[in-house]
Every structure is written in C-alpha cells, then in structure tokens.
Design a protein around this motif. Structure first.
Motif, PDB file in Angstrom:
ATOM      1  N   SER A   1      12.971  99.794  51.822  1.00 58.22           N
ATOM      2  CA  SER A   1      14.351 100.275  51.873  1.00 58.22           C
ATOM      3  C   SER A   1      14.438 101.748  51.467  1.00 58.22           C
ATOM      4  O   SER A   1      15.391 102.444  51.830  1.00 58.22           O
ATOM      5  CB  SER A   1      15.240  99.434  50.954  1.00 58.22           C
ATOM      6  OG  SER A   1      14.747  99.479  49.613  1.00 58.22           O
ATOM      7  N   TYR A   2      13.433 102.241  50.712  1.00 56.87           N
ATOM      8  CA  TYR A   2      13.396 103.658  50.314  1.00 56.87           C
ATOM      9  C   TYR A   2      12.708 104.517  51.371  1.00 56.87           C
ATOM     10  O   TYR A   2      12.868 105.730  51.391  1.00 56.87           O
ATOM     11  CB  TYR A   2      12.661 103.819  48.982  1.00 56.87           C
ATOM     12  CG  TYR A   2      13.338 103.102  47.840  1.00 56.87           C
ATOM     13  CD1 TYR A   2      14.473 103.641  47.246  1.00 56.87           C
ATOM     14  CD2 TYR A   2      12.851 101.895  47.374  1.00 56.87           C
ATOM     15  CE1 TYR A   2      15.111 102.979  46.199  1.00 56.87           C
ATOM     16  CE2 TYR A   2      13.467 101.223  46.335  1.00 56.87           C
ATOM     17  CZ  TYR A   2      14.604 101.760  45.748  1.00 56.87           C
ATOM     18  OH  TYR A   2      15.236 101.116  44.729  1.00 56.87           O
ATOM     19  N   SER A   3      11.912 103.850  52.205  1.00 53.80           N
ATOM     20  CA  SER A   3      11.205 104.580  53.262  1.00 53.80           C
ATOM     21  C   SER A   3      11.297 103.778  54.558  1.00 53.80           C
ATOM     22  O   SER A   3      10.324 103.207  55.039  1.00 53.80           O
ATOM     23  CB  SER A   3       9.729 104.786  52.866  1.00 53.80           C
ATOM     24  OG  SER A   3       9.033 105.469  53.879  1.00 53.80           O
ATOM     25  N   PRO A   4      12.506 103.703  55.127  1.00 56.25           N
ATOM     26  CA  PRO A   4      12.706 102.875  56.318  1.00 56.25           C
ATOM     27  C   PRO A   4      12.078 103.493  57.563  1.00 56.25           C
ATOM     28  O   PRO A   4      11.809 104.699  57.614  1.00 56.25           O
ATOM     29  CB  PRO A   4      14.225 102.803  56.440  1.00 56.25           C
ATOM     30  CG  PRO A   4      14.715 104.070  55.824  1.00 56.25           C
ATOM     31  CD  PRO A   4      13.754 104.368  54.692  1.00 56.25           C
TER      32      PRO A   4
ATOM     33  N   LEU B   1       9.306  89.406  61.403  1.00 60.13           N
ATOM     34  CA  LEU B   1      10.037  89.764  60.196  1.00 60.13           C
ATOM     35  C   LEU B   1      11.326  88.953  60.099  1.00 60.13           C
ATOM     36  O   LEU B   1      11.934  88.604  61.120  1.00 60.13           O
ATOM     37  CB  LEU B   1      10.384  91.255  60.208  1.00 60.13           C
ATOM     38  CG  LEU B   1       9.213  92.240  60.284  1.00 60.13           C
ATOM     39  CD1 LEU B   1       9.743  93.674  60.301  1.00 60.13           C
ATOM     40  CD2 LEU B   1       8.243  92.036  59.133  1.00 60.13           C
ATOM     41  N   ASP B   2      11.765  88.693  58.864  1.00 65.49           N
ATOM     42  CA  ASP B   2      13.008  87.957  58.655  1.00 65.49           C
ATOM     43  C   ASP B   2      14.195  88.743  59.195  1.00 65.49           C
ATOM     44  O   ASP B   2      14.131  89.973  59.377  1.00 65.49           O
ATOM     45  CB  ASP B   2      13.211  87.678  57.167  1.00 65.49           C
ATOM     46  CG  ASP B   2      12.195  86.696  56.622  1.00 65.49           C
ATOM     47  OD1 ASP B   2      11.603  85.949  57.436  1.00 65.49           O
ATOM     48  OD2 ASP B   2      11.976  86.693  55.389  1.00 65.49           O
ATOM     49  N   VAL B   3      15.314  88.042  59.381  1.00 68.94           N
ATOM     50  CA  VAL B   3      16.505  88.659  59.970  1.00 68.94           C
ATOM     51  C   VAL B   3      16.986  89.859  59.169  1.00 68.94           C
ATOM     52  O   VAL B   3      17.433  90.874  59.747  1.00 68.94           O
ATOM     53  CB  VAL B   3      17.632  87.608  60.129  1.00 68.94           C
ATOM     54  CG1 VAL B   3      18.024  87.016  58.778  1.00 68.94           C
ATOM     55  CG2 VAL B   3      18.845  88.203  60.824  1.00 68.94           C
ATOM     56  N   ASP B   4      16.912  89.803  57.838  1.00 73.35           N
ATOM     57  CA  ASP B   4      17.406  90.899  57.013  1.00 73.35           C
ATOM     58  C   ASP B   4      16.390  92.019  56.814  1.00 73.35           C
ATOM     59  O   ASP B   4      16.621  92.976  56.070  1.00 73.35           O
ATOM     60  CB  ASP B   4      17.871  90.386  55.651  1.00 73.35           C
ATOM     61  CG  ASP B   4      16.790  89.625  54.896  1.00 73.35           C
ATOM     62  OD1 ASP B   4      15.668  89.508  55.445  1.00 73.35           O
ATOM     63  OD2 ASP B   4      17.059  89.141  53.778  1.00 73.35           O
ATOM     64  N   ALA B   5      15.242  91.927  57.504  1.00 72.48           N
ATOM     65  CA  ALA B   5      14.241  92.998  57.419  1.00 72.48           C
ATOM     66  C   ALA B   5      14.613  94.166  58.306  1.00 72.48           C
ATOM     67  O   ALA B   5      14.034  95.259  58.181  1.00 72.48           O
ATOM     68  CB  ALA B   5      12.860  92.465  57.798  1.00 72.48           C
ATOM     69  N   VAL B   6      15.561  93.973  59.205  1.00 74.55           N
ATOM     70  CA  VAL B   6      15.988  95.039  60.116  1.00 74.55           C
ATOM     71  C   VAL B   6      17.489  95.271  59.909  1.00 74.55           C
ATOM     72  O   VAL B   6      18.293  94.325  60.022  1.00 74.55           O
ATOM     73  CB  VAL B   6      15.693  94.672  61.583  1.00 74.55           C
ATOM     74  CG1 VAL B   6      16.189  95.779  62.513  1.00 74.55           C
ATOM     75  CG2 VAL B   6      14.197  94.440  61.779  1.00 74.55           C
ATOM     76  N   ASP B   7      17.842  96.495  59.609  1.00 72.61           N
ATOM     77  CA  ASP B   7      19.241  96.855  59.376  1.00 72.61           C
ATOM     78  C   ASP B   7      19.837  97.396  60.678  1.00 72.61           C
ATOM     79  O   ASP B   7      19.457  98.462  61.169  1.00 72.61           O
ATOM     80  CB  ASP B   7      19.327  97.908  58.274  1.00 72.61           C
ATOM     81  CG  ASP B   7      20.773  98.263  57.912  1.00 72.61           C
ATOM     82  OD1 ASP B   7      21.691  97.671  58.519  1.00 72.61           O
ATOM     83  OD2 ASP B   7      20.953  99.110  57.022  1.00 72.61           O
TER      84      ASP B   7
ATOM     85  N   ILE C   1      13.320  97.851  57.185  1.00 74.10           N
ATOM     86  CA  ILE C   1      13.270  98.176  55.757  1.00 74.10           C
ATOM     87  C   ILE C   1      12.270  97.302  54.988  1.00 74.10           C
ATOM     88  O   ILE C   1      12.202  97.364  53.758  1.00 74.10           O
ATOM     89  CB  ILE C   1      14.669  98.032  55.126  1.00 74.10           C
ATOM     90  CG1 ILE C   1      15.225  96.625  55.338  1.00 74.10           C
ATOM     91  CG2 ILE C   1      15.628  99.078  55.718  1.00 74.10           C
ATOM     92  CD1 ILE C   1      16.566  96.391  54.656  1.00 74.10           C
ATOM     93  N   VAL C   2      11.481  96.498  55.692  1.00 74.83           N
ATOM     94  CA  VAL C   2      10.478  95.629  55.056  1.00 74.83           C
ATOM     95  C   VAL C   2       9.204  95.689  55.885  1.00 74.83           C
ATOM     96  O   VAL C   2       9.251  95.665  57.125  1.00 74.83           O
ATOM     97  CB  VAL C   2      10.978  94.171  54.968  1.00 74.83           C
ATOM     98  CG1 VAL C   2       9.873  93.271  54.410  1.00 74.83           C
ATOM     99  CG2 VAL C   2      12.230  94.067  54.109  1.00 74.83           C
ATOM    100  N   GLU C   3       8.073  95.796  55.214  1.00 77.21           N
ATOM    101  CA  GLU C   3       6.819  95.754  55.950  1.00 77.21           C
ATOM    102  C   GLU C   3       6.373  94.311  56.173  1.00 77.21           C
ATOM    103  O   GLU C   3       6.881  93.381  55.542  1.00 77.21           O
ATOM    104  CB  GLU C   3       5.734  96.538  55.209  1.00 77.21           C
ATOM    105  CG  GLU C   3       5.291  95.934  53.885  1.00 77.21           C
ATOM    106  CD  GLU C   3       4.177  96.736  53.237  1.00 77.21           C
ATOM    107  OE1 GLU C   3       3.548  97.564  53.923  1.00 77.21           O
ATOM    108  OE2 GLU C   3       3.923  96.527  52.030  1.00 77.21           O
ATOM    109  N   GLY C   4       5.423  94.133  57.059  1.00 79.50           N
ATOM    110  CA  GLY C   4       4.911  92.795  57.350  1.00 79.50           C
ATOM    111  C   GLY C   4       3.406  92.802  57.443  1.00 79.50           C
ATOM    112  O   GLY C   4       2.771  93.875  57.488  1.00 79.50           O
TER     113      GLY C   4
END
Length: 369
Positions: free
Chosen positions: A74-77, A101-107, A116-119
């Motif tokens: 989230s700090y380095s999207p 990635l989960d649904v909330d991993a992409v804004d 905003i989340v790595e996988g």
C-alpha cells in the motif's frame, strides 16, 4: 452311503489354505458403473491424462504474474492502466499469469487502478496435473475401491471402472441365518457379488440339492460341518463333489471342511458365529482375495498391552481392541459376541506359536465393517 467323521489328526491350517487355493486364479475383470464398483477390487486400468489439464484458479480474484508484483504494498503500489483479469474458481488461468490475488489486493476506487499487495507464484492456483499426474491409473490394481477413489474417477471423467468381482454363493441351513448374514456382509464388504440360498432341511439330500456351483467362483455352506446328528453338510458335499479336508487345526472353527464341486472350491463353515468368523478370516478371506486379485489388507503395528497365550499345534484367532496406542487382547480361541462387538482388529496366531509377550509389536489386521 458316505459317512462323515473327523480325521484322527487335524489338517494344519497352512496345508488347508494350500488345498483351498490350489489352482485358484483371479476372475475375469468387468466394467462396472462407478456406484456399483464401490467396494470392489480394482483391476488393471489405462493411464489417465493429467488433471487438471491447465492451471486453474483455486480462488476468486485477480490473475497476475507474481514477478510483476514483487515488493508491491500500500506504500509502494503498482499503477496500471486497466484492472488485471478477474478469474473465478475453476477458470483457466490467463497466459503468463501464475498467481491469484484477493479482491481487496487491487484498488479500483480511483481513476488509476493500483495493486497494493504482492503475491507468490502458485498462490490461489491449482497446478496442471496436481490432482492426477500424467500416465498414472485412476486406481491401483488390487486396491479395494472406496469413496475417495470414485472422486478421482469422476474428476477424470470416467463413467465405469474395470474391477474384479468374484461370485460367491452362500448356502444357509435352517437355524443359521444370523451366521450366514454375517459371512455375506463380510463378503460384500470385500468386493464379492453374493447370492444367498437357504436349504429346505438339514438332511444330506436337501443340502446336496442346493450345492450348485454353476455361476459361482466360491461356494460356502454355513452350518452342519460337525459330526452331530443334525450335521450332514460334509456328507452332502461328498455326494455332490469331493471332500478334500475335514477338520482343520484352527480354534475356533476346527470342524471346517474343504472340498470341490465341479472344480469350484467349497468351504463348509460351522454354524456358530465365532467359529464361522474364524474360518472367514483364516480361509475364506484368502480365497476371496485370490479370486479378486486384492494385494493388501489394512493393518496397524502396535505393542500388546498384555500377553497372549496360545496352544502349540492349533492356529488361533485373537480379537484386539485399540486402547492407549496399544493392542488390548479381548479374546483368543473362543470369541464371545461382546468381544466381537468391541474388536478393532484381529490376529491369526500360527500353530507353531505359544503366543506373544506383553509389549511385543503386533501388526494386526484392522476389522472394519
């Protein structure tokens, strides 16, 4: 008239098994619908293609390449011009994507789409061949088919399975219904197709009339194996075929007889449930496994919690209960119904053995209905 009597010396169990299994071969395989194949013994089967054929999504979410999102947070999207491909469970993964990635991993709330989340590679994915590896049969030959095997078969798209199902005919004498059902239930649980016939009376002529081996791979008669006034089964077998052994060094079950009728093996069991059960474990089960091609039984190695004493010269059946990670002997030689109701496993003690000391590791066969 053929007379029946026990021999002066009992036939050793090992010799009796050899007589029963002489020239006995596995039956011809047949294709059965999956529901009918349950409980049968698998025959040889062709190799299956890998399943799934492609990488599939194992979760609902965004399909990405894990290398593209290394270090993302989230700090380095990671900003994208458009959202990644959305996949549902079971969808084929898009080319070059190895992560979900989960649904909330992409804004997607703003004008710019951001991850905003790595996988990690393989996250949320069912890999090709992960359910069924290529060039392997659905079920190993000689394996007793259980519900989880049917899941494998259905996943592979099979509608039938190649199995061996021996034909077992059980003749029940009047008064022995409970014991005959006990043996029939065990036979069905071990993959046999069972036909039950009841003799009209206990005399030799009535029993001989129903000793018909046509269409059977193994013939079992329950009751009338002794030398009492109402025991005429061995006489009937001598009239209908031949008696190869009468009286086996097995406790319980020593009055068992072995014979043949038109080349079909015949086993005459005592009518008492515990005696018949011992004969089932020691003689009938090996014959059925030979006919079905079954390669192994389920067993468990545990120490004895107390000693088992046995008589030299007689093979004996012992019933065991699993308690505190050990085998607790419930009964040896004589098998009362309460011990049968509690038993988790059984053990065949050879005639050459005096038994086993407490603490001895015992590999006992599991007794599951």
């Amino acid at each position: 008239m053929v007379t029946q009597c026990l021999p002066a010396s009992l036939t050793p169990l090992e010799a009796a098994v050899a007589v029963l299994l002489h020239e006995l071969e596995a039956v011809t395989p047949e294709d059965l619908p999956l529901a009918e194949a349950l409980g049968c013994v698998a025959a040889e089967m062709p190799a299956l293609p890998s399943t799934p054929v492609y990488d599939l999504a194992a979760a609902d979410g965004w399909a990405v390449n894990a290398n593209d999102v290394v270090g993302v947070s989230s700090y380095s999207p990671l900003a994208l011009a458009r959202p990644p491909t959305w996949v549902n469970v079971g969808d084929a993964m898009p080319q070059h994507c190895d992560c979900v990635l989960d649904v909330d991993a992409v804004d997607t709330s703003g004008p710019i789409v951001e991850i905003i989340v790595e996988g990690a590679p393989g996250q949320g994915i069912r890999r090709a061949g992960s359910d069924i590896a290529a060039d392997r049969p659905a079920i190993a030959s000689g394996h007793l088919i259980c519900p989880r095997d049917l899941l494998t078969a259905r996943t592979a798209g099979l509608e039938t399975l190649n199995v061996r199902r021996p034909r077992l005919r059980i003749v029940n004498l009047p008064g022995g219904t409970a014991t005959a059902h006990l043996i029939a239930d065990h036979a069905r649980a071990n993959g046999a197709r069972v036909t039950e016939i009841e003799a009209e009376a206990r005399d030799a002529a009535s029993i001989a009339d129903v000793l018909d081996p046509v269409g059977a791979d193994l013939l079992i008669v329950v009751g009338g194996s002794g030398v009492g006034r109402n025991d005429a089964t061995v006489t009937a077998l001598a009239r209908r075929g031949e008696v190869l052994a009468h009286g086996v060094a097995l406790q319980p079950g020593r009055t068992v007889a072995i014979g043949r009728a038109d080349a079909v093996p015949v086993l005459v069991m005592p009518g008492a449930p515990d005696h018949a059960l011992a004969v089932w474990f020691a003689l009938a089960l090996p014959a059925l496994e030979c006919l079905s091609g079954r390669r192994s039984r389920e067993s468990r190695l545990l120490p004895l919690s107390r000693k088992i004493a046995s008589s030299v010269g007689l093979a004996e059946i012992a019933l065991l209960e699993e308690r505190n990670d050990a085998w607790l002997p419930l009964a040896t030689g004589d098998l009362p119904l309460h011990a049968m109701a509690r038993a988790d496993a059984w053990l065949l003690i050879p005639g050459s053995s005096e038994g086993f000391a407490a603490g001895t590791p015992i590999d006992a066969y599991l007794w599951r209905e």
